[in-house]
Design a protein around this motif. Structure first.
Motif, short mmCIF file in Angstrom:
data_model
loop_
_atom_site.label_atom_id
_atom_site.label_comp_id
_atom_site.label_asym_id
_atom_site.label_seq_id
_atom_site.Cartn_x
_atom_site.Cartn_y
_atom_site.Cartn_z
N SER A 97 0.86 -1.18 0.00
CA SER A 97 0.00 0.00 0.00
C SER A 97 0.90 1.23 0.00
CB SER A 97 -0.91 0.00 1.23
OG SER A 97 -1.70 1.17 1.27
N GLY A 98 1.19 1.76 -1.20
CA GLY A 98 2.04 2.95 -1.31
C GLY A 98 3.34 2.75 -0.57
N ASN A 99 3.63 3.69 0.30
CA ASN A 99 4.80 3.54 1.18
C ASN A 99 4.35 3.35 2.62
OD1 ASN A 99 7.70 3.43 1.33
ND2 ASN A 99 7.62 5.36 2.45
N GLU A 100 3.14 2.83 2.79
CA GLU A 100 2.59 2.66 4.13
C GLU A 100 2.96 1.31 4.74
OE1 GLU A 100 0.69 5.03 5.94
OE2 GLU A 100 1.63 6.23 4.37
N PHE A 101 2.66 0.23 3.99
CA PHE A 101 2.97 -1.09 4.53
C PHE A 101 3.21 -2.06 3.39
CE2 PHE A 101 -1.69 -1.29 4.14
CZ PHE A 101 -1.87 -2.51 3.51
N LEU A 102 3.91 -3.14 3.74
CA LEU A 102 4.22 -4.21 2.80
C LEU A 102 3.90 -5.53 3.48
CD1 LEU A 102 5.56 -5.41 0.23
CD2 LEU A 102 7.77 -5.16 1.40
N LEU A 103 3.03 -6.32 2.87
CA LEU A 103 2.67 -7.63 3.40
C LEU A 103 3.27 -8.68 2.49
CD1 LEU A 103 0.94 -9.13 5.59
CD2 LEU A 103 -0.90 -9.21 3.88
N MET A 104 3.97 -9.64 3.08
CA MET A 104 4.66 -10.67 2.29
C MET A 104 4.56 -12.01 2.99
SD MET A 104 8.49 -9.35 3.25
CE MET A 104 7.94 -7.79 3.95
N THR A 105 4.90 -13.06 2.26
CA THR A 105 4.91 -14.39 2.86
C THR A 105 6.10 -14.52 3.79
OG1 THR A 105 6.14 -15.23 0.95
CG2 THR A 105 3.73 -15.47 0.91
N GLU A 106 5.92 -15.34 4.82
CA GLU A 106 7.01 -15.60 5.76
C GLU A 106 7.87 -16.76 5.23
OE1 GLU A 106 7.71 -16.60 10.51
OE2 GLU A 106 5.84 -17.20 9.52
N LEU A 107 9.17 -16.61 5.32
CA LEU A 107 10.09 -17.67 4.95
C LEU A 107 10.56 -18.40 6.20
CD1 LEU A 107 12.28 -15.77 2.32
CD2 LEU A 107 10.35 -17.30 1.90
N PRO A 108 10.90 -19.67 6.08
CA PRO A 108 11.38 -20.41 7.25
C PRO A 108 12.78 -19.95 7.66
CG PRO A 108 11.60 -21.75 5.28
CD PRO A 108 10.85 -20.52 4.86
#
Length: 312
Positions: A97-108
């Protein structure tokens, strides 16, 4: 002034809004917790009821004091992951979302730095890391520079603009540095940058704290917010932050043969100067202090002086 007071923390309602915007069922959250390793952004680990793991990064308050290049870093990190996905072990971007937040998958796994005392075969990991970095450097971009900025057709123009920005920051925050001399040395050597013709994907922050290890293998290259389209030689700075990459045979066993000519060593010295300047100057607007910080800064200044000597 301390950046910690500018860090934004979420409550359960905030988290629900972020997940809904990202297309994730906020009712499916089993647990979530703040990751304490983050020092600039705020980061959360989220576990969903179906077993999915996610990581959410939240940018600081826009009013937080920052260096010139520290704008749009979320977009840069997302671009790094998208460009590298399928070629190196990186998270998959779920939503930005713009420069507000970044959601990504978690890596082990956990970061290499935190596990360093338990890793019994670091040479094998360095070789594996070399292969991953070589894969990154096969990814080419549309121009040179930081993805959040306007890309330029030449590396000399891009890098000298980046150096001008950090030196302007050093002046703005009154850093005790020989700024005029540094400008002169970069100018005297910048013609060497014309040899770089192809912009490749460079993480530029691949120290052990940004490399995840799981079951004796590298499971992730994370925190790509300093990534750029650049000279691949620039990558060697953080890969041996306080050491000598030329002596890291295990790394080059994976990366492939590489010849360090005199001109390449001078280019590497310029890139080291740039990163050491960032390390020295960024602590001023963030309000870093204390004996440990002063010790690291004194050592970094010594390293900077050594690289300046190589440019004289």
């Amino acid at each position: 002034m301390n950046t910690h007071k500018y860090r934004r923390r979420l409550d359960r309602e905030d988290l629900g809004r972020v997940l809904t915007e990202s297309g994730v069922d906020c009712g499916g959250v089993r647990e979530w917790s703040e990751l304490t390793e983050a020092s600039y952004n705020t980061a959360y680990r989220i576990k969903l009821t179906d077993g999915t793991g996610l990581v959410l990064k939240v940018a600081p308050d826009p009013e937080a004091p920052a260096l010139t290049y520290e704008h749009g870093l979320m977009r840069t990190e997302a671009e790094f992951y998208r460009a590298a996905l399928g070629k190196a072990p990186v998270p998959e971007v779920v939503h930005i979302s713009g420069n507000e937040f970044l959601l990504m998958t978690e890596l082990p796994g956990a970061n290499w730095f935190g596990q360093r005392s338990a890793i019994t075969e670091p040479a094998g990991l360095r070789t594996e890391l070399g292969r991953h970095v070589a894969a990154l450097h096969e990814i080419t971009g549309p121009g040179f520079g930081y993805p959040q900025n306007r890309l330029l057709p030449g590396w000399r123009a891009a890098f000298t603009a980046m150096m001008a920005d950090i030196l302007a920051d050093a002046e703005r925050y009154e850093a005790p540095l020989p700024i005029a001399e540094i400008r002169g040395l970069v100018h005297a050597n910048e013609h060497l940058l014309d040899a770089v013709r192809t912009p490749v994907l460079v993480h530029f922050d691949l120290w052990d704290g940004n490399i995840l290890v799981h079951d004796g293998r590298i499971s992730g290259l994370v925190d790509g917010e300093r990534a750029m389209w650049a000279d691949p030689v620039a990558e060697f700075v953080s890969l041996a932050l306080f050491g000598d990459i030329e002596q890291d045979q295990a790394f080059f066993d994976g990366y492939g043969p590489f010849e360090f000519t005199g001109d390449i060593r001078r280019r590497l010295a310029m890139y080291r100067c740039y990163l050491f300047l960032i390390m020295i100057v960024e602590g001023m607007p963030r309000g870093y202090q204390g004996a440990r910080h002063e010790q690291v800064m004194a050592h970094t200044r010594q390293l900077l002086d050594r690289q300046l000597d190589r440019l004289r």
